[in-house]
Design an enzyme around this catalytic site. Structure first.
Site, PDB file in Angstrom:
ATOM      1  N   LYS A 148       0.860  -1.188   0.000  1.00  0.00           N
ATOM      2  CA  LYS A 148       0.000   0.000   0.000  1.00  0.00           C
ATOM      3  C   LYS A 148       0.893   1.233   0.000  1.00  0.00           C
ATOM      4  O   LYS A 148       1.782   1.361   0.849  1.00  0.00           O
ATOM      5  CB  LYS A 148      -0.901   0.032   1.227  1.00  0.00           C
ATOM      6  CG  LYS A 148      -1.935   1.140   1.131  1.00  0.00           C
ATOM      7  CD  LYS A 148      -2.604   1.401   2.444  1.00  0.00           C
ATOM      8  CE  LYS A 148      -1.760   2.338   3.272  1.00  0.00           C
ATOM      9  NZ  LYS A 148      -2.459   2.860   4.449  1.00  0.00           N
TER      10      LYS A 148
HETATM   11  C1  R5P Z   1      -3.061   4.932   7.863  1.00  0.00           C
HETATM   12  O1  R5P Z   1      -2.206   4.724   8.715  1.00  0.00           O
HETATM   13  C2  R5P Z   1      -3.925   3.888   7.556  1.00  0.00           C
HETATM   14  O2  R5P Z   1      -3.161   2.767   7.219  1.00  0.00           O
HETATM   15  C3  R5P Z   1      -5.010   4.071   6.520  1.00  0.00           C
HETATM   16  O3  R5P Z   1      -5.620   2.833   6.429  1.00  0.00           O
HETATM   17  C4  R5P Z   1      -4.576   4.459   5.142  1.00  0.00           C
HETATM   18  O4  R5P Z   1      -3.868   5.645   5.165  1.00  0.00           O
HETATM   19  C5  R5P Z   1      -5.742   4.548   4.166  1.00  0.00           C
HETATM   20  O5  R5P Z   1      -6.661   5.477   4.591  1.00  0.00           O
HETATM   21  P1  R5P Z   1      -6.853   6.893   3.867  1.00  0.00           P
HETATM   22  O6  R5P Z   1      -7.481   6.587   2.533  1.00  0.00           O
HETATM   23  O7  R5P Z   1      -7.768   7.644   4.763  1.00  0.00           O
HETATM   24  O8  R5P Z   1      -5.504   7.519   3.717  1.00  0.00           O
END
Ligand code: R5P
Length: 287
Positions: free
Chosen positions: A200
């Site tokens: 990710k």
């Molecule tokens: C952050 O530490 C988390 O892993 C979130 O799951 C990730 O950033 C995704 O969420 P967003 O789309 O709100 O950035």
């Protein structure tokens, strides 16, 4: 052997199907890993829409996540996979919703302090919760935390390999860190080299190089809340440039119409809608 029906349908002349597996870099993995990856990545499209709501583990009750039962449970039906912590999963997500879970499997400091001494949760709890993947942070370029988080990631991959559970490497973005393709390509590649089966990271200019040089699927985080049209453009650009989907949180659960937004994101990721078509769908559903 009396009454035993003799085997006769051997499909002679018909070669066995040896087609490659639909998830990048996973062809050589074992059956359990592949089964779990197939729960996350739709075999028809090779992509996924993960709904991320693990933010509370560093932020507490942030906007849109005050009440998981009211804010998130109604969205679960539209997600391919849920990304959350064990605490929220076991208290607030009904197990009979039967969704694959990418379990946040590390723990550390909150936003009140700097990153520190990140640790892994027990693999037994990951198994007990029937997780389809473990999400573990890797903090490239952070002097104090790089080695600690690399060790966590490698350890998670070791444990995951033992039990057939894939690891998603989560590339961290610290205050001091660059946020460009060169940095994210390095961080993503290091995650894969350390055994992650999914990475990710964040979308940025030059994203196609990040996706191309990472031997496993890359999904993008949504980041801070954007206007819905822009968030759908982000999704469209990401999958066009090689992302295998999204792991999106705030741009869904902080939307004016979260259920409409996640359905529009799903259509852009899986059904080939352009960003404009996705936005039109969002407006229709919202209306
Ligand atoms: C952050 O530490 C988390 O892993 C979130 O799951 C990730 O950033 C995704 O969420 P967003 O789309 O709100 O950035």
């Amino acid at each position: 052997m009396e009454g035993f029906r003799e085997a006769s349908n051997f499909g002679l002349g018909q070669a066995a199907d040896t087609a490659a597996f639909h998830v990048k870099g996973a062809s050589s993995l074992g059956w359990g890993m592949k089964d779990r990856l197939s729960r996350i990545f739709n075999p028809a499209t090779g992509r996924t829409v993960m709904l991320a709501f693990d933010h509370g583990f560093i932020m507490g009750p942030t906007s849109g996540l005050e009440r998981i039962d009211l804010n998130i449970v109604p969205l679960v039906q539209y997600a391919d996979c849920l990304m959350c912590t064990r605490g929220i999963l076991q208290t607030s997500i009904p197990a009979n919703m039967n969704k694959p879970v990418c379990l946040r499997s590390d723990a550390g400091s909150t936003i009140l302090t700097e990153l520190n001494r990140n640790v892994l949760i027990d693999i037994e709890d990951v198994i007990r919760l029937n997780a389809s993947a473990m999400a573990v942070m890797f903090s490239a370029g952070d002097g104090d935390q790089e080695a600690v988080t690399a060790a966590n990631l490698a350890r998670a991959a070791d444990l995951g390999n033992r039990y057939g559970i894939p690891v998603m490497g989560v590339t961290a973005v610290g205050k001091q860190m660059a946020r460009d393709a060169r940095y994210f390509a390095l961080a993503s590649r290091v995650c894969a080299e350390n055994g992650a089966s999914i990475v990710k990271t964040y979308y940025c200019e030059g994203f196609e190089k990040i996706a191309a040089s990472c031997p496993v699927p890359v999904v993008i985080a949504g980041g801070k809340k954007l206007p819905e049209k822009e968030a759908l453009e982000l999704c469209y650009n990401a999958v066009s440039d090689g992302a295998a989907g999204v792991d999106m949180g705030r741009n869904v659960f902080q939307s004016d119409a979260p259920a409409a937004m996640i359905q529009a994101v799903h259509a852009v990721v899986h059904d080939g809608l352009t960003a404009a078509q996705g936005y039109e769908m969002y407006c229709d559903l919202k209306g």
